[in-house]
Design an enzyme around this catalytic site. Sequence first.
Site, PDB file in Angstrom:
ATOM      1  N   GLY A  22     -10.943  11.351 -52.233  1.00 37.07           N
ATOM      2  CA  GLY A  22      -9.561  11.287 -51.779  1.00 37.07           C
ATOM      3  C   GLY A  22      -9.393  11.577 -50.306  1.00 37.07           C
ATOM      4  N   ALA A  23     -10.378  11.207 -49.512  1.00 38.79           N
ATOM      5  CA  ALA A  23     -10.325  11.529 -48.078  1.00 38.79           C
ATOM      6  C   ALA A  23      -9.740  10.390 -47.253  1.00 38.79           C
ATOM      7  CB  ALA A  23     -11.723  11.883 -47.575  1.00 38.79           C
ATOM      8  N   GLY A  26      -3.827  12.628 -46.092  1.00 40.40           N
ATOM      9  CA  GLY A  26      -3.512  14.042 -46.209  1.00 40.40           C
ATOM     10  C   GLY A  26      -4.633  15.003 -45.893  1.00 40.40           C
ATOM     11  N   ILE A  27      -4.759  16.031 -46.738  1.00 42.04           N
ATOM     12  CA  ILE A  27      -5.749  17.081 -46.482  1.00 42.04           C
ATOM     13  C   ILE A  27      -7.178  16.565 -46.644  1.00 42.04           C
ATOM     14  CG2 ILE A  27      -4.145  18.914 -47.132  1.00 42.04           C
ATOM     15  CD1 ILE A  27      -5.666  19.218 -49.744  1.00 42.04           C
ATOM     16  N   GLY A  28      -7.356  15.470 -47.378  1.00 46.08           N
ATOM     17  CA  GLY A  28      -8.698  14.906 -47.517  1.00 46.08           C
ATOM     18  C   GLY A  28      -9.234  14.399 -46.192  1.00 46.08           C
ATOM     19  N   SER A 162      -3.888  23.391 -57.868  1.00 45.26           N
ATOM     20  CA  SER A 162      -2.527  23.624 -57.379  1.00 45.26           C
ATOM     21  C   SER A 162      -1.889  24.737 -58.193  1.00 45.26           C
ATOM     22  CB  SER A 162      -1.690  22.351 -57.515  1.00 45.26           C
ATOM     23  OG  SER A 162      -0.316  22.619 -57.321  1.00 45.26           O
ATOM     24  N   TYR A 199       1.420  16.762 -64.538  1.00 48.74           N
ATOM     25  CA  TYR A 199       0.688  17.142 -63.331  1.00 48.74           C
ATOM     26  C   TYR A 199       0.107  18.551 -63.476  1.00 48.74           C
ATOM     27  CZ  TYR A 199      -0.235  18.149 -58.403  1.00 48.74           C
ATOM     28  OH  TYR A 199      -0.830  18.501 -57.218  1.00 48.74           O
TER      29      TYR A 199
END
Length: 341
Positions: A22-23, A26-28, A162, A199
Amino acid sequence: MTTSFKIDDVPDLTGKVAIVTGATSGIGVETAYLLARRNCTVYIAARNQHKAEEVISALQKRLFPATHGVGEIAFHHLDLLDIKATHASAQKFLAQHDRLDIIIANAGTAFDPIDELSVDGYDVTFHTNHLGHFTFVTALLPLLEKTAQVNGGDARVVVTSSLAYHFVASEGIDFDTIGTKREGDGQSILDMKATGKRYGRSKMANILFAQELDRRLKERGVEGVRVNACHPGAIGDTGLGGTSKFGIPHAIGNIAHRAMGLVSFSPQEGAMTQIYLATHNAVKSEDIRGMFYAPVMTWFMRYDYSAVLDVSSALKHGDAEKLWEWSENAVRKSLAGGLEG
Protein backbone atom coordinates in the site's frame (compact mmCIF):
# COMPACT_ATOMS: atom_id res chain seq x y z
CA MET A 1 6.05 3.87 27.89
CA THR A 2 7.00 6.61 25.46
CA THR A 3 10.10 6.93 23.32
CA SER A 4 11.26 10.04 21.51
CA PHE A 5 11.76 9.28 17.84
CA LYS A 6 12.37 11.79 15.06
CA ILE A 7 13.04 11.45 11.35
CA ASP A 8 16.78 11.86 11.84
CA ASP A 9 16.73 9.08 14.45
CA VAL A 10 16.01 6.45 11.80
CA PRO A 11 19.19 4.32 11.80
CA ASP A 12 21.31 3.53 8.78
CA LEU A 13 19.66 0.66 6.86
CA THR A 14 22.43 -0.09 4.37
CA GLY A 15 22.07 -3.59 2.96
CA LYS A 16 18.55 -4.12 4.31
CA VAL A 17 15.57 -5.02 2.13
CA ALA A 18 11.99 -4.02 2.91
CA ILE A 19 8.55 -4.60 1.44
CA VAL A 20 5.86 -1.98 2.05
CA THR A 21 2.33 -2.83 0.96
CA GLY A 22 0.00 0.00 0.00
CA ALA A 23 2.88 2.38 -0.61
CA THR A 24 1.18 4.27 -3.45
CA SER A 25 -0.57 6.81 -1.23
CA GLY A 26 -0.66 8.36 2.22
CA ILE A 27 1.54 7.00 4.98
CA GLY A 28 2.70 4.14 2.74
CA VAL A 29 4.49 6.58 0.43
CA GLU A 30 6.14 8.29 3.39
CA THR A 31 7.13 4.94 4.87
CA ALA A 32 8.89 3.98 1.64
CA TYR A 33 10.57 7.39 1.54
CA LEU A 34 11.83 7.22 5.13
CA LEU A 35 13.28 3.74 4.58
CA ALA A 36 14.96 4.57 1.27
CA ARG A 37 16.26 7.82 2.76
CA ARG A 38 18.39 5.70 5.09
CA ASN A 39 19.72 3.48 2.31
CA CYS A 40 17.23 0.59 2.54
CA THR A 41 16.18 -1.20 -0.64
CA VAL A 42 12.40 -0.79 -0.72
CA TYR A 43 9.86 -2.77 -2.73
CA ILE A 44 6.52 -1.06 -3.16
CA ALA A 45 4.06 -3.94 -3.24
CA ALA A 46 0.91 -2.85 -5.04
CA ARG A 47 -1.63 -3.91 -7.63
CA ASN A 48 -1.48 -0.85 -9.88
CA GLN A 49 1.95 -0.83 -11.54
CA HIS A 50 1.39 2.48 -13.35
CA LYS A 51 0.50 4.27 -10.14
CA ALA A 52 3.39 2.62 -8.30
CA GLU A 53 5.87 3.71 -10.96
CA GLU A 54 4.58 7.29 -10.73
CA VAL A 55 5.13 7.18 -6.97
CA ILE A 56 8.61 5.71 -7.40
CA SER A 57 9.51 8.47 -9.85
CA ALA A 58 8.28 11.13 -7.43
CA LEU A 59 10.18 9.57 -4.54
CA GLN A 60 13.37 9.41 -6.55
CA LYS A 61 13.07 13.14 -7.23
CA ARG A 62 12.69 13.75 -3.50
CA LEU A 63 15.69 11.59 -2.68
CA PHE A 64 18.12 12.89 -5.30
CA PRO A 65 20.41 14.70 -5.14
CA ALA A 66 21.15 13.64 -1.58
CA THR A 67 24.01 14.31 0.78
CA HIS A 68 23.85 10.73 2.03
CA GLY A 69 23.36 7.32 0.49
CA VAL A 70 19.83 6.36 -0.47
CA GLY A 71 18.34 3.00 -1.28
CA GLU A 72 16.76 1.66 -4.42
CA ILE A 73 12.97 1.75 -4.74
CA ALA A 74 11.32 -0.84 -6.96
CA PHE A 75 7.88 -2.20 -7.78
CA HIS A 76 6.60 -5.65 -6.79
CA HIS A 77 3.18 -6.70 -8.03
CA LEU A 78 0.76 -7.69 -5.28
CA ASP A 79 -3.01 -8.19 -5.42
CA LEU A 80 -4.20 -8.57 -1.83
CA LEU A 81 -7.80 -9.28 -2.91
CA ASP A 82 -7.05 -12.65 -4.52
CA ILE A 83 -5.51 -15.41 -2.39
CA LYS A 84 -3.95 -17.30 -5.29
CA ALA A 85 -2.48 -14.12 -6.76
CA THR A 86 -1.21 -13.00 -3.36
CA HIS A 87 0.45 -16.36 -2.73
CA ALA A 88 1.97 -16.33 -6.22
CA SER A 89 3.35 -12.84 -5.55
CA ALA A 90 5.09 -14.07 -2.42
CA GLN A 91 6.49 -17.10 -4.24
CA LYS A 92 7.86 -14.85 -6.98
CA PHE A 93 9.61 -12.68 -4.42
CA LEU A 94 11.07 -15.78 -2.74
CA ALA A 95 12.41 -17.00 -6.07
CA GLN A 96 14.01 -13.67 -6.98
CA HIS A 97 15.51 -12.55 -3.67
CA ASP A 98 17.77 -13.98 -1.01
CA ARG A 99 17.12 -11.40 1.70
CA LEU A 100 14.12 -9.74 3.38
CA ASP A 101 14.58 -7.76 6.59
CA ILE A 102 11.32 -5.86 6.92
CA ILE A 103 7.68 -6.30 5.91
CA ILE A 104 5.33 -3.43 6.66
CA ALA A 105 1.77 -4.61 6.07
CA ASN A 106 0.47 -1.10 5.56
CA ALA A 107 -2.16 -1.45 2.81
CA GLY A 108 -5.72 -0.91 3.89
CA THR A 109 -9.18 -0.05 2.66
CA ALA A 110 -12.47 1.17 4.11
CA PHE A 111 -15.93 2.20 2.94
CA ASP A 112 -16.10 -0.65 0.44
CA PRO A 113 -19.50 -1.58 -1.05
CA ILE A 114 -21.43 -3.70 1.43
CA ASP A 115 -22.87 -5.84 -1.34
CA GLU A 116 -19.50 -6.86 -2.78
CA LEU A 117 -17.26 -9.83 -1.97
CA SER A 118 -13.73 -10.68 -3.04
CA VAL A 119 -13.10 -13.33 -5.72
CA ASP A 120 -12.58 -15.81 -2.88
CA GLY A 121 -15.96 -14.92 -1.39
CA TYR A 122 -15.05 -12.71 1.57
CA ASP A 123 -15.86 -9.19 2.73
CA VAL A 124 -13.62 -6.89 0.66
CA THR A 125 -12.48 -4.83 3.65
CA PHE A 126 -11.59 -7.89 5.73
CA HIS A 127 -9.89 -9.61 2.81
CA THR A 128 -7.73 -6.62 1.89
CA ASN A 129 -6.81 -5.54 5.40
CA HIS A 130 -6.28 -8.94 7.00
CA LEU A 131 -6.58 -12.04 4.83
CA GLY A 132 -4.40 -10.72 2.00
CA HIS A 133 -1.66 -9.79 4.44
CA PHE A 134 -1.99 -13.09 6.27
CA THR A 135 -1.46 -14.92 2.97
CA PHE A 136 1.46 -12.74 1.88
CA VAL A 137 3.36 -12.56 5.17
CA THR A 138 3.08 -16.22 6.11
CA ALA A 139 4.32 -17.25 2.67
CA LEU A 140 7.38 -15.00 3.09
CA LEU A 141 8.29 -16.29 6.55
CA PRO A 142 11.05 -18.64 5.31
CA LEU A 143 12.96 -15.72 3.83
CA LEU A 144 12.45 -13.56 6.93
CA GLU A 145 13.75 -16.39 9.11
CA LYS A 146 16.71 -17.00 6.82
CA THR A 147 17.59 -13.30 6.87
CA ALA A 148 17.38 -13.16 10.67
CA GLN A 149 19.80 -16.08 10.92
CA VAL A 150 22.50 -14.38 8.87
CA ASN A 151 22.23 -10.74 9.97
CA GLY A 152 22.47 -10.99 13.72
CA GLY A 153 18.95 -12.10 14.52
CA ASP A 154 16.90 -9.16 13.38
CA ALA A 155 13.97 -9.22 10.95
CA ARG A 156 10.73 -7.33 11.46
CA VAL A 157 7.05 -7.55 10.56
CA VAL A 158 4.91 -4.50 11.27
CA VAL A 159 1.15 -4.71 10.79
CA THR A 160 -0.68 -1.40 10.46
CA SER A 161 -3.90 -1.47 12.46
CA SER A 162 -6.12 1.25 13.93
CA LEU A 163 -7.91 2.25 17.10
CA ALA A 164 -11.02 1.46 15.07
CA TYR A 165 -10.79 -2.02 16.59
CA HIS A 166 -12.83 -0.40 19.39
CA PHE A 167 -15.84 -0.54 17.05
CA VAL A 168 -16.07 -4.29 17.72
CA ALA A 169 -14.33 -4.46 21.09
CA SER A 170 -17.42 -5.71 22.90
CA GLU A 171 -18.32 -8.54 20.52
CA GLY A 172 -15.00 -9.41 18.89
CA ILE A 173 -14.77 -10.74 15.35
CA ASP A 174 -17.98 -12.07 13.83
CA PHE A 175 -16.56 -14.92 11.75
CA ASP A 176 -19.99 -16.00 10.52
CA THR A 177 -20.50 -12.89 8.37
CA ILE A 178 -17.05 -12.56 6.78
CA GLY A 179 -18.30 -14.50 3.79
CA THR A 180 -21.71 -12.86 3.51
CA LYS A 181 -22.93 -9.62 2.00
CA ARG A 182 -25.77 -7.28 2.84
CA GLU A 183 -27.88 -5.62 0.18
CA GLY A 184 -27.36 -1.89 -0.11
CA ASP A 185 -25.49 0.75 -2.01
CA GLY A 186 -22.82 1.31 0.64
CA GLN A 187 -23.07 5.06 0.12
CA SER A 188 -25.92 6.00 2.44
CA ILE A 189 -25.38 7.71 5.76
CA LEU A 190 -27.45 4.87 7.20
CA ASP A 191 -24.71 2.39 6.32
CA MET A 192 -21.99 4.13 8.33
CA LYS A 193 -22.40 2.06 11.50
CA ALA A 194 -22.26 -1.26 9.65
CA THR A 195 -19.32 -0.06 7.58
CA GLY A 196 -17.50 1.07 10.70
CA LYS A 197 -17.94 -2.35 12.29
CA ARG A 198 -16.64 -4.09 9.16
CA TYR A 199 -13.58 -1.87 9.21
CA GLY A 200 -13.13 -2.31 12.97
CA ARG A 201 -13.31 -6.08 12.57
CA SER A 202 -10.47 -6.01 10.04
CA LYS A 203 -8.38 -3.75 12.29
CA MET A 204 -8.88 -6.03 15.28
CA ALA A 205 -7.79 -8.89 13.03
CA ASN A 206 -4.57 -6.98 12.26
CA ILE A 207 -3.68 -6.84 15.96
CA LEU A 208 -4.64 -10.45 16.61
CA PHE A 209 -2.66 -11.64 13.59
CA ALA A 210 0.47 -9.78 14.70
CA GLN A 211 0.26 -11.13 18.22
CA GLU A 212 -0.51 -14.70 17.17
CA LEU A 213 2.21 -14.75 14.50
CA ASP A 214 4.75 -13.52 17.01
CA ARG A 215 3.61 -16.10 19.57
CA ARG A 216 3.89 -18.94 17.07
CA LEU A 217 7.34 -17.84 15.94
CA LYS A 218 8.53 -17.71 19.52
CA GLU A 219 6.96 -21.10 20.21
CA ARG A 220 8.98 -22.53 17.31
CA GLY A 221 12.14 -21.01 18.73
CA VAL A 222 12.41 -18.27 16.07
CA GLU A 223 13.83 -15.46 18.18
CA GLY A 224 15.10 -13.19 15.41
CA VAL A 225 11.80 -12.32 13.70
CA ARG A 226 9.80 -9.82 15.74
CA VAL A 227 6.20 -8.93 14.92
CA ASN A 228 4.35 -5.87 16.18
CA ALA A 229 1.23 -3.89 15.26
CA CYS A 230 0.61 -0.17 15.33
CA HIS A 231 -1.98 2.58 15.00
CA PRO A 232 -0.63 5.41 12.80
CA GLY A 233 -2.79 8.07 14.40
CA ALA A 234 -5.49 10.23 12.87
CA ILE A 235 -4.23 11.27 9.43
CA GLY A 236 -5.77 14.42 8.00
CA ASP A 237 -4.50 14.23 4.43
CA THR A 238 -6.23 11.08 3.21
CA GLY A 239 -8.59 12.51 0.57
CA LEU A 240 -11.53 10.82 2.25
CA GLY A 241 -13.23 14.00 3.40
CA GLY A 242 -13.48 15.36 -0.13
CA THR A 243 -15.64 12.53 -1.44
CA SER A 244 -19.40 12.23 -1.48
CA LYS A 245 -19.46 8.83 0.22
CA PHE A 246 -22.41 8.30 2.55
CA GLY A 247 -24.21 11.25 1.03
CA ILE A 248 -21.85 13.87 2.48
CA PRO A 249 -21.74 16.87 0.08
CA HIS A 250 -18.35 17.73 -1.37
CA ALA A 251 -18.32 21.21 0.22
CA ILE A 252 -18.98 19.87 3.72
CA GLY A 253 -16.50 17.06 3.18
CA ASN A 254 -13.80 19.51 2.14
CA ILE A 255 -14.40 21.71 5.18
CA ALA A 256 -14.23 18.68 7.48
CA HIS A 257 -11.09 17.53 5.70
CA ARG A 258 -9.33 20.86 6.28
CA ALA A 259 -10.44 21.05 9.89
CA MET A 260 -9.14 17.53 10.44
CA GLY A 261 -5.74 18.63 9.15
CA LEU A 262 -5.43 21.09 12.04
CA VAL A 263 -5.70 18.42 14.73
CA SER A 264 -4.18 15.37 13.04
CA PHE A 265 -0.90 13.99 11.81
CA SER A 266 0.57 14.53 8.39
CA PRO A 267 1.19 11.33 6.37
CA GLN A 268 4.90 11.50 7.25
CA GLU A 269 4.14 11.86 10.95
CA GLY A 270 1.66 9.01 10.65
CA ALA A 271 4.37 6.82 9.15
CA MET A 272 6.73 7.32 12.07
CA THR A 273 5.27 4.70 14.42
CA GLN A 274 5.63 1.88 11.91
CA ILE A 275 9.08 3.19 10.96
CA TYR A 276 10.01 3.05 14.64
CA LEU A 277 8.92 -0.57 14.93
CA ALA A 278 10.57 -1.48 11.62
CA THR A 279 13.94 0.15 12.24
CA HIS A 280 14.70 1.26 15.78
CA ASN A 281 17.52 -0.60 17.51
CA ALA A 282 15.45 -0.82 20.71
CA VAL A 283 13.08 -3.32 19.08
CA LYS A 284 15.94 -5.80 18.99
CA SER A 285 17.84 -4.78 22.12
CA GLU A 286 14.71 -4.71 24.27
CA ASP A 287 13.09 -7.63 22.42
CA ILE A 288 9.91 -5.66 21.65
CA ARG A 289 7.46 -8.12 20.11
CA GLY A 290 3.75 -8.87 20.05
CA MET A 291 2.97 -5.27 21.03
CA PHE A 292 0.56 -2.62 19.79
CA TYR A 293 2.01 0.89 19.42
CA ALA A 294 0.37 4.25 18.76
CA PRO A 295 1.66 7.82 18.46
CA VAL A 296 0.78 10.60 20.85
CA MET A 297 0.69 14.34 20.18
CA THR A 298 2.60 17.17 21.78
CA TRP A 299 1.02 20.46 22.84
CA PHE A 300 1.58 21.66 19.30
CA MET A 301 -0.44 18.81 17.78
CA ARG A 302 2.62 17.25 16.22
CA TYR A 303 4.09 13.77 16.33
CA ASP A 304 6.60 13.23 19.12
CA TYR A 305 6.46 9.73 20.61
CA SER A 306 5.46 6.13 20.17
CA ALA A 307 3.31 4.85 23.02
CA VAL A 308 2.64 1.23 23.89
CA LEU A 309 -1.06 0.46 24.21
CA ASP A 310 -2.34 -2.49 26.20
CA VAL A 311 -5.21 -3.88 24.14
CA SER A 312 -5.49 -7.22 25.91
CA SER A 313 -8.71 -6.24 27.69
CA ALA A 314 -10.35 -5.41 24.35
CA LEU A 315 -9.49 -8.72 22.70
CA LYS A 316 -11.68 -11.71 23.36
CA HIS A 317 -9.84 -14.72 24.74
CA GLY A 318 -9.14 -17.30 22.08
CA ASP A 319 -9.89 -15.00 19.13
CA ALA A 320 -6.25 -14.85 17.99
CA GLU A 321 -5.97 -18.61 17.64
CA LYS A 322 -9.44 -18.85 16.12
CA LEU A 323 -8.58 -16.13 13.59
CA TRP A 324 -5.35 -17.92 12.65
CA GLU A 325 -7.16 -21.21 12.07
CA TRP A 326 -9.92 -19.49 10.08
CA SER A 327 -7.38 -17.65 7.92
CA GLU A 328 -5.25 -20.72 7.36
CA ASN A 329 -8.29 -22.71 6.29
CA ALA A 330 -9.34 -19.92 3.90
CA VAL A 331 -5.91 -19.98 2.26
CA ARG A 332 -5.86 -23.77 2.08
CA LYS A 333 -9.30 -23.80 0.51
CA SER A 334 -8.25 -21.35 -2.18
CA LEU A 335 -4.93 -23.00 -2.94
CA ALA A 336 -6.38 -26.50 -2.68
CA GLY A 337 -3.31 -27.33 -0.63
CA GLY A 338 -1.83 -25.84 2.51
CA LEU A 339 0.53 -23.31 3.91
CA GLU A 340 4.17 -24.23 4.00
CA GLY A 341 6.24 -23.52 7.08
